[in-house]
Motif scaffolding. Structure first.
Motif, PDB file in Angstrom:
ATOM      1  N   ARG A 165       0.848  -1.189   0.000  1.00 17.65           N
ATOM      2  CA  ARG A 165       0.000   0.000   0.000  1.00 17.65           C
ATOM      3  C   ARG A 165       0.883   1.239   0.000  1.00 17.65           C
ATOM      4  NH1 ARG A 165      -2.082   3.981   3.209  1.00 17.65           N
ATOM      5  NH2 ARG A 165      -4.267   4.573   2.778  1.00 17.65           N
ATOM      6  N   CYS A 195      -6.449  -0.850  -5.604  1.00 19.57           N
ATOM      7  CA  CYS A 195      -6.874   0.542  -5.420  1.00 19.57           C
ATOM      8  C   CYS A 195      -6.098   1.408  -6.404  1.00 19.57           C
ATOM      9  CB  CYS A 195      -6.610   0.982  -3.983  1.00 19.57           C
ATOM     10  SG  CYS A 195      -6.802   2.746  -3.690  1.00 19.57           S
ATOM     11  N   THR A 196      -6.792   2.287  -7.129  1.00 15.89           N
ATOM     12  CA  THR A 196      -6.136   3.095  -8.156  1.00 15.89           C
ATOM     13  C   THR A 196      -5.149   4.099  -7.568  1.00 15.89           C
ATOM     14  OG1 THR A 196      -8.026   4.617  -8.121  1.00 15.89           O
ATOM     15  CG2 THR A 196      -8.044   2.872  -9.791  1.00 15.89           C
ATOM     16  N   GLU A 200      -2.951  -0.814  -3.405  1.00 20.51           N
ATOM     17  CA  GLU A 200      -3.813  -1.727  -2.669  1.00 20.51           C
ATOM     18  C   GLU A 200      -4.335  -1.034  -1.419  1.00 20.51           C
ATOM     19  OE1 GLU A 200      -2.898  -6.294  -2.769  1.00 20.51           O
ATOM     20  OE2 GLU A 200      -0.980  -5.260  -2.548  1.00 20.51           O
ATOM     21  N   GLU A 201      -5.493  -1.477  -0.966  1.00 16.74           N
ATOM     22  CA  GLU A 201      -6.039  -1.025   0.304  1.00 16.74           C
ATOM     23  C   GLU A 201      -6.254  -2.248   1.190  1.00 16.74           C
ATOM     24  OE1 GLU A 201      -6.330   1.498   1.967  1.00 16.74           O
ATOM     25  OE2 GLU A 201      -6.570   3.265   0.704  1.00 16.74           O
ATOM     26  N   ARG A 234      -8.469   0.393   5.804  1.00 15.21           N
ATOM     27  CA  ARG A 234      -9.384   1.406   5.282  1.00 15.21           C
ATOM     28  C   ARG A 234     -10.829   0.908   5.381  1.00 15.21           C
ATOM     29  NH1 ARG A 234      -9.134   5.102   0.878  1.00 15.21           N
ATOM     30  NH2 ARG A 234     -11.073   6.294   0.872  1.00 15.21           N
ATOM     31  N   THR A 260     -13.368  -7.022  -3.293  1.00 14.40           N
ATOM     32  CA  THR A 260     -13.131  -6.220  -4.492  1.00 14.40           C
ATOM     33  C   THR A 260     -14.440  -5.877  -5.183  1.00 14.40           C
ATOM     34  OG1 THR A 260     -10.938  -7.210  -4.825  1.00 14.40           O
ATOM     35  CG2 THR A 260     -11.949  -6.145  -6.729  1.00 14.40           C
ATOM     36  N   HIS A 266     -15.794   2.382  -4.516  1.00  7.92           N
ATOM     37  CA  HIS A 266     -14.881   3.131  -3.651  1.00  7.92           C
ATOM     38  C   HIS A 266     -13.437   2.998  -4.097  1.00  7.92           C
ATOM     39  CE1 HIS A 266     -18.091   3.908  -0.763  1.00  7.92           C
ATOM     40  NE2 HIS A 266     -18.431   2.632  -0.882  1.00  7.92           N
ATOM     41  N   LEU A 267     -13.038   1.764  -4.482  1.00  4.86           N
ATOM     42  CA  LEU A 267     -11.646   1.524  -4.848  1.00  4.86           C
ATOM     43  C   LEU A 267     -11.289   2.239  -6.143  1.00  4.86           C
ATOM     44  CD1 LEU A 267     -11.590  -2.301  -3.997  1.00  4.86           C
ATOM     45  CD2 LEU A 267     -10.482  -0.453  -2.716  1.00  4.86           C
ATOM     46  N   GLY A 270     -10.121   5.641  -5.263  1.00  2.35           N
ATOM     47  CA  GLY A 270      -8.883   5.734  -4.505  1.00  2.35           C
ATOM     48  C   GLY A 270      -9.108   6.257  -3.116  1.00  2.35           C
TER      49      GLY A 270
END
Length: 270
Positions: A165, A195-196, A200-201, A234, A260, A266-267, A270
């Motif tokens: 991350r 996550c863009t 990763e989150e 997160r 995912t 949300h992902l 970002g």
């Protein structure tokens, strides 16, 4: 009964069994917890509340017949709850980096094992066999680990489960051990999702003790007071059970897929 065997999720279920106090467990003495990484706090409770003072942790794979490392009944408590023990007789273990070099004691890398217990190969699958067993006969486990000066091995988690991350390496097992110290958390699994913004989150799947609960903000505040900010999940998902195989092993790949999909909107932002 004097011995009890199972994977961690089985022991967690037994510890939280509402009728446990009705049963006499004083005859229990030993057993093995294996099949998945064994949370330190769960081991302490098994020893203290289920009277299994000689319980041991074993580590291995189906491909290694299966046990490669194991703690011993005479090992100090801290070693029995925090490591998977030492290499079994007539076997070898090493920790290597991405280039295949053996790492110094205490450094984290991939655990490899070699010896009579390692399989000959996957049935009719020479390609997968070559990917897992190198020409020198070492089985590459895919698990990240460290080995101390006395040969005790600590598992950090699966190589493929490591979360990156914002350029920081985060090991799910470390976070899971941390969450087990929270009074309302009965079981926890940590996964990374794409996550863009950060690559990763972190998503923590939480199972509460019966009659206990907490919300996302409470858990995040608790984390921020105790661990580095980039390790604080997160997202949280509160569940009654985790996706598992028929033998009780956690399916983290399914958890990643589910998280995912649920967090896709949300992902993407970002």
């Amino acid at each position: 009964a004097t011995a009890l065997y199972g994977v961690p999720t089985m022991f967690i279920a037994m510890l939280d069994q509402l009728r446990r106090a009705e049963f006499d467990l004083s005859g229990l003495r030993t057993g093995i917890m294996a099949g998945a990484t064994c949370p330190i706090e769960v081991m302490r409770r098994v020893i203290g509340e289920m009277h299994m003072s000689e319980v041991q942790i074993a580590y291995g794979m189906t491909e290694t017949s299966p046990v490669s490392l194991q703690t011993g009944p005479a090992d100090e408590l801290e070693l029995r709850v925090s490591t998977v023990g030492r290499t079994q007789p007539h076997l070898e273990s090493k920790i290597i980096d991405e280039a295949g070099n053996v790492l110094p004691r205490g450094a984290i890398g991939e655990l490899c094992t070699r010896g009579y217990s390692v399989m000959l190969g996957y049935w009719n699958n020479p390609e997968s066999t070559r990917e897992s067993i190198d020409p020198a006969g070492w089985m590459h486990t895919g698990d990240l680990a460290t080995m101390d000066e006395q040969g005790y091995v600590r598992i950090a988690g699966r190589n493929k489960d490591m979360i990156i991350r914002g350029g920081e390496n985060i090991y799910p097992r470390e976070l899971e051990e941390f969450f087990f110290t929270h009074p309302v958390v009965a079981d926890v699994q940590v996964v990374g999702v794409p996550c863009t913004r950060y690559g990763e989150e972190i998503v923590a799947w939480i199972k509460f003790h019966p009659g206990r609960s907490a919300d996302e903000l409470e858990l995040q505040s608790w984390c921020k007071e105790r661990i580095a900010h980039f390790k604080t999940p997160r997202y949280f998902k509160f569940v009654e059970e985790f996706p598992m195989t028929v033998t009780g092993k956690i399916q983290k790949f399914r958890m990643r897929e589910i998280s995912t999909e649920e967090l896709r909107e949300h992902l993407g932002k970002g």
